[in-house]
Design a protein around this motif. Structure first.
Motif, PDB file in Angstrom:
ATOM      1  N   VAL A   1      11.289   5.317  -1.388  1.00 44.39           N
ATOM      2  CA  VAL A   1      12.191   4.283  -1.914  1.00 44.39           C
ATOM      3  C   VAL A   1      12.187   4.297  -3.432  1.00 44.39           C
ATOM      4  N   LEU A   2      10.984   4.268  -3.994  1.00 33.75           N
ATOM      5  CA  LEU A   2      10.880   4.183  -5.445  1.00 33.75           C
ATOM      6  C   LEU A   2      11.435   5.447  -6.092  1.00 33.75           C
TER       7      LEU A   2
ATOM      8  N   SER B   1      12.746  -1.684   3.228  1.00 33.37           N
ATOM      9  CA  SER B   1      12.117  -0.427   3.640  1.00 33.37           C
ATOM     10  C   SER B   1      10.866  -0.645   4.476  1.00 33.37           C
ATOM     11  N   GLU B   2      10.553  -1.882   4.760  1.00 35.67           N
ATOM     12  CA  GLU B   2       9.327  -2.209   5.515  1.00 35.67           C
ATOM     13  C   GLU B   2       9.154  -1.341   6.771  1.00 35.67           C
ATOM     14  N   THR B   3      10.206  -1.207   7.557  1.00 36.85           N
ATOM     15  CA  THR B   3      10.046  -0.527   8.849  1.00 36.85           C
ATOM     16  C   THR B   3      10.730   0.839   8.899  1.00 36.85           C
TER      17      THR B   3
ATOM     18  N   ARG C   1       0.836  -1.202   0.000  1.00 35.66           N
ATOM     19  CA  ARG C   1       0.000   0.000   0.000  1.00 35.66           C
ATOM     20  C   ARG C   1       0.875   1.259   0.000  1.00 35.66           C
ATOM     21  N   MET C   2       1.974   1.182   0.767  1.00 31.49           N
ATOM     22  CA  MET C   2       2.885   2.326   0.820  1.00 31.49           C
ATOM     23  C   MET C   2       3.517   2.572  -0.554  1.00 31.49           C
ATOM     24  N   LEU C   3       3.837   1.495  -1.255  1.00 26.60           N
ATOM     25  CA  LEU C   3       4.462   1.644  -2.569  1.00 26.60           C
ATOM     26  C   LEU C   3       3.516   2.308  -3.557  1.00 26.60           C
ATOM     27  N   LEU C   4       2.207   2.095  -3.338  1.00 31.54           N
ATOM     28  CA  LEU C   4       1.230   2.646  -4.275  1.00 31.54           C
ATOM     29  C   LEU C   4       0.795   4.049  -3.910  1.00 31.54           C
ATOM     30  N   SER C   5       1.204   4.524  -2.735  1.00 31.47           N
ATOM     31  CA  SER C   5       0.701   5.804  -2.264  1.00 31.47           C
ATOM     32  C   SER C   5       1.200   6.942  -3.145  1.00 31.47           C
TER      33      SER C   5
ATOM     34  N   THR D   1      13.033   9.347   5.451  1.00 30.06           N
ATOM     35  CA  THR D   1      14.442   9.749   5.367  1.00 30.06           C
ATOM     36  C   THR D   1      15.346   8.527   5.422  1.00 30.06           C
ATOM     37  N   GLN D   2      15.010   7.615   6.325  1.00 31.21           N
ATOM     38  CA  GLN D   2      15.819   6.402   6.436  1.00 31.21           C
ATOM     39  C   GLN D   2      15.826   5.635   5.119  1.00 31.21           C
ATOM     40  N   GLN D   3      14.665   5.614   4.467  1.00 34.62           N
ATOM     41  CA  GLN D   3      14.575   4.911   3.192  1.00 34.62           C
ATOM     42  C   GLN D   3      15.528   5.518   2.180  1.00 34.62           C
TER      43      GLN D   3
END
Lengths: 411, 241
Positions: free
Chosen positions: B180-181, B220-222, B170-174, B226-228
């Protein structure tokens, strides 16, 4: 039927193709090199002989127990070592509950062969009464999560559990000196097993008809690979066991290559296991020390008063001299002690009791005396005296209470 | 109306709720329409949570509980990645990581007729749309969009598929694009298909890029945004030298 189909994990065509093409470029899907190992973490439980090993996503728990049994007839003075595996469906939906599957039996056999037939655990030291009673050590291996390469993880779990296992001490005695008395953990320090060397399993996966060799395959790679070989070696480079299931033939040179790789890795893995075990033992020892000291403090009434008596009897004359010597430092220590143990204010009363001639330094008597003392003491604070008394107590305290406790237990 | 909404729910919006928590009280929210998303249910005047997660609200009237799971509960109009298991009686049985297998009618593709049903062998990866999710029935999928065009749906060739949690997909699609992407896209060119059922497919010209992208996403799950970014930069720096 349909429910099981839905829960099964399956590999897509895309994945299997990609794993193979990536390996042509010497790349693995989790970013490792061909001969890299995943991260190994070892944890231990509260009890002796329990371990939890994590190898990447793979998670295995080992647990060791022992009991006294009659030995096998052909080996009357040797203990036994047995391995049981438990593949829970929670770890992987393809594991069926109930009877152990093919992979469960194979895993148990590989580890069993590595440990027993290389005589890693000294079984003769497990003998208590030849032909009558020997220790039977049982290793239970629970697979908690299957992320590939269960054999290596389970093997390390078994080793770590064996190394931290302690069996209760026992002696042969009784009327006909044929009875076995097992001493509880509190009574006598439990004994570790004698382990001569650590046989460590390394699994290799073969791809592309055995042309590509990969160490520590993940579950994705395990699905794709055409062959597998497990080599069990120890840090000295001795080969303890080899298992090569599957039909795929592998070249002699490839096998030798694997053996070399395995023995070069064995030392590093052995070191990790030994370090973890040492750290665990150190922590365990520290806990033991702590437990004794807290006990002494909480049982304020028991040992402390006795110490005073003992001291009195032994050194009635020297006392005054001693007091004056110790006086200064004791003052300080008393300030601290007073808070922790209010019972130490009973200085004067204990004096009177212990001077009673009826009590002569016997452990039992002094026990009664304590009760009297603690029972009818009214708090009377004479600062000067209490200071001395407490001081004496705190000094002796460190040495004597232990003795006293032991006496009490043995009676 | 807005003032009323603000009374009770604001206290819980963007907070973590657990099953059984009463998140909304309808008695002081009369004469307004609200839409309930996943993880919420109505018991007369009380709306309570059925799942643990973050209670979210979007204007004007949507409420749902955002959570992350390993198993996917199908919802209509979700885009998912399915794996073909079997073909029986004009239907494909497709694994979408749900409690049941989903049905994909052979005719649910653009231009498919009785004579020309597409053939997918077992373990083919498909990008699909959930059409029906009736209780007690297997969910139904389709290989076309709502107007019957194939658009983005259909089989995915080559590339690499990996599994994540539903929260991560869901985060990847936001939108805006997840960090990350975005960070990866600056240096690498790749194709990606994300299913809401926690499956992600990645393809690129070089297998190396596919592996980097896949591992960066799984790591990148957790991590926070910024960390990503830092993680991706480190990863790319390692590769370049």
């Amino acid at each position: 039927m349909e429910g099981r189909l839905a829960n099964m994990w399956r590999l897509t065509v895309n994945e299997s193709k990609f794993v193979e093409t990536a390996l042509q470029y010497e790349l693995r899907v989790d970013g490792r090199g061909l001969y890299d190992y995943r991260k190994l973490t070892i944890k231990f439980g509260k009890e002796y002989g329990s371990s939890e090993v994590q190898l990447g996503q793979t998670h295995v728990m080992g647990f060791v127990t022992a009991q006294l049994v009659q030995p096998y007839k052909d080996r009357p003075n040797e203990g036994s070592l047995s391995i049981f595996t438990e593949f829970s469906p929670m770890a992987d939906p393809s594991f069926e509950p109930g009877r152990p599957g093919e992979s469960a039996v194979e895993l148990g056999r590989i580890i069993d062969r590595g440990l027993r037939e290389s005589r890693a655990v000294d079984t003769e030291s497990l003998c208590v009464l030849a032909g009558k009673k020997v220790w039977s050590v049982r290793i239970d291996l629970h697979i908690l999560d299957n992320g590939g390469n269960l054999v290596d993880a389970a093997n390390i779990a078994a080793l770590a559990a064996l190394m931290t296992f302690r069996r209760p001490d026992c002696t042969v005695g009784g009327e006909n000196s044929q009875e076995v008395i097992i001493h509880s953990l509190e009574e006598r320090e439990p004994l570790p097993l004698i382990i001569h060397h650590l046989p460590i399993a390394f699994t290799f996966g073969f791809f592309n008809n055995g042309n590509i060799v990969v160490m520590d395959p993940t579950y994705v790679e395990e699905e794709v690979m055409c062959g597998r070989m497990t080599v069990t070696v120890n840090a000295n480079g001795d080969i303890c066991a080899i298992q090569k299931p599957g039909e795929e033939g592998v070249n002699q040179s490839v096998i030798l290559h694997c053996l070399r790789l395995a023995s070069s890795r064995a030392a590093a893995t052995t070191k990790i296991i030994r370090e973890e075990v040492e750290a665990y033992n150190r922590e365990k020892n520290l806990q033991k020390v702590k437990r004794h000291s807290t006990l002494a403090k909480s049982e304020v009434f028991g040992p402390i008063v006795v110490v005073k008596e003992g001291h009195k009897k032994s050194s009635d004359e020297d006392k005054s001299a001693e007091i004056s010597q110790e006086h200064v430092e004791l003052k300080n220590s008393k300030e601290q002690e007073a808070v922790a143990s209010p019972a130490t204010f009973k200085g004067p009363e204990t004096c009177s009791v212990s001077s009673d001639p009826a009590i002569k330094g016997k452990a039992n008597d002094s026990g009664d005396a304590q009760k009297e003392v603690t029972g009818d003491v009214e708090m009377e604070d004479t600062p000067e005296v209490t200071k001395h008394k407490d001081g004496e107590k705190t000094l002796r305290d460190a040495v004597k209470p232990k003795k006293k406790k032991r006496k009490n237990k043995s009676t | 109306m807005n003032a009323q909404v603000a009374v009770s729910p604001t206290s819980l919006i963007d907070q973590i709720v657990v099953p059984g928590d009463v998140v909304l009280d309808l008695s002081n929210m009369t004469n307004q329409t609200i839409k309930l998303g996943s993880g919420l249910r109505q018991e007369s005047d009380a709306i309570s949570a059925m799942r643990a997660g973050k209670f979210s609200y979007s204007k004007p009237n949507k409420y749902w509980v955002e959570s992350s799971h390993k198993r996917y509960i199908p919802r209509t109009e979700d885009h998912v990645l399915g794996i073909v298991v079997d073909y029986k009686a004009d239907n494909f049985w497709v694994d979408i990581k749900g409690p049941q297998l989903a049905l994909l009618p052979g005719l649910a593709f653009e231009g498919a007729t009785r004579r020309s049903i597409p053939k997918f062998e077992a373990c083919t990866l498909l990008y699909l749309r959930v059409v029906k999710t009736n209780i007690g029935m297997n969910p139904e999928l389709s290989g076309t969009d709502a107007s019957g065009k194939a658009s983005v749906f259909g089989p995915l060739k080559d590339g690499f598929m990996f599994e994540t949690s539903t929260g991560l997909s869901r985060m990847l699609l936001s939108s805006p694009t997840c960090p990350v992407l975005e960070a990866l896209g600056k240096k690498l060119s790749f194709e990606i298909a994300t299913g809401l059922n926690g499956r992600v497919w990645v393809n690129a010209a070089a297998p190396r890029s596919v592996i980097i992208v896949a591992n960066a996403i799984m790591n990148s799950e957790t991590l926070s945004a910024t960390q990503q970014r830092i993680m991706v930069e480190k990863l790319l720096a390692k590769i370049s030298d």
